[in-house]
Write an enzyme that holds these catalytic residues in place. Structure first.
Site, mmCIF file in Angstrom:
data_model
loop_
_atom_site.group_PDB
_atom_site.id
_atom_site.type_symbol
_atom_site.label_atom_id
_atom_site.label_comp_id
_atom_site.label_asym_id
_atom_site.label_seq_id
_atom_site.Cartn_x
_atom_site.Cartn_y
_atom_site.Cartn_z
ATOM 1 C CD GLU A 49 -1.980 4.135 3.318
ATOM 2 O OE1 GLU A 49 -3.135 4.298 3.741
ATOM 3 O OE2 GLU A 49 -1.710 3.366 2.368
ATOM 4 C CB CYS A 60 -6.504 -0.608 5.205
ATOM 5 S SG CYS A 60 -4.788 -1.157 5.218
ATOM 6 C CG HIS A 117 -1.939 -1.039 1.251
ATOM 7 N ND1 HIS A 117 -3.016 -0.998 2.101
ATOM 8 C CD2 HIS A 117 -2.093 -2.167 0.522
ATOM 9 C CE1 HIS A 117 -3.782 -2.053 1.902
ATOM 10 N NE2 HIS A 117 -3.237 -2.785 0.941
ATOM 11 C CB CYS A 141 -2.067 1.529 6.263
ATOM 12 S SG CYS A 141 -1.601 0.713 4.717
#
Length: 149
Positions: A55, A83, A53, A86
């Protein structure tokens, strides 16, 4: 020191991710002086890695640069509500401030769903600012998913 948002750079990373066929999410990490130290867009498909992801990739790069697993005083700008995975990583990295754009009712982990930062097991809670450039971030996501339906 004057506050400077880096959401425009995060949005550029999100657009680039979408152009690569990734879900258009972008992230930027700035140090305590406000200088950008890392930026990334989603790369889960490209890297065949469900943890890639935006992040997580930005955190990895910033931590490598800092020579530490913790980033006190740093700010993270991301186009979509993080999410749960993260959000936990943001806590572990000791990010001071989290700025995000669009809310994520389906998969969010900050204001939606499990609300990671509210758990007693959460070791660090950043300051959270939501809704930053939310309309543009939502627009990127809606356009991306509409083209795939």
């Amino acid at each position: 020191m004057t506050f400077k948002s880096h959401m425009d750079t995060a949005l550029a990373e999100a657009r680039a991710a979408g152009d690569r066929g990734e879900v258009p999410v972008g992230a930027v990490i700035a140090d305590a002086s406000g200088a950008i130290v890392a930026q990334a867009g989603n790369r889960t498909r490209e890297m065949n890695d469900p943890t890639a992801h935006a992040e997580i990739l930005a955190l990895r790069a910033a931590c490598l640069l800092a020579g530490s697993e913790r980033l006190p005083g740093h700010s993270l700008y991301v186009t979509l509500e993080p999410c749960p995975m993260c959000a936990a990583a943001i806590s572990y990295a000791r990010i001071a401030r989290l700025y995000y754009g669009a809310a994520d009712p389906k998969s969010g982990g900050v204001a939606q769903g499990p609300r990671i930062f509210t758990h007693p097991q959460c070791h660090h809670v950043p300051e959270v600012y939501d809704g930053i450039a939310a309309e543009e971030a939502e627009g990127l996501l809606k356009t991306f998913f509409a083209a795939r339906r």
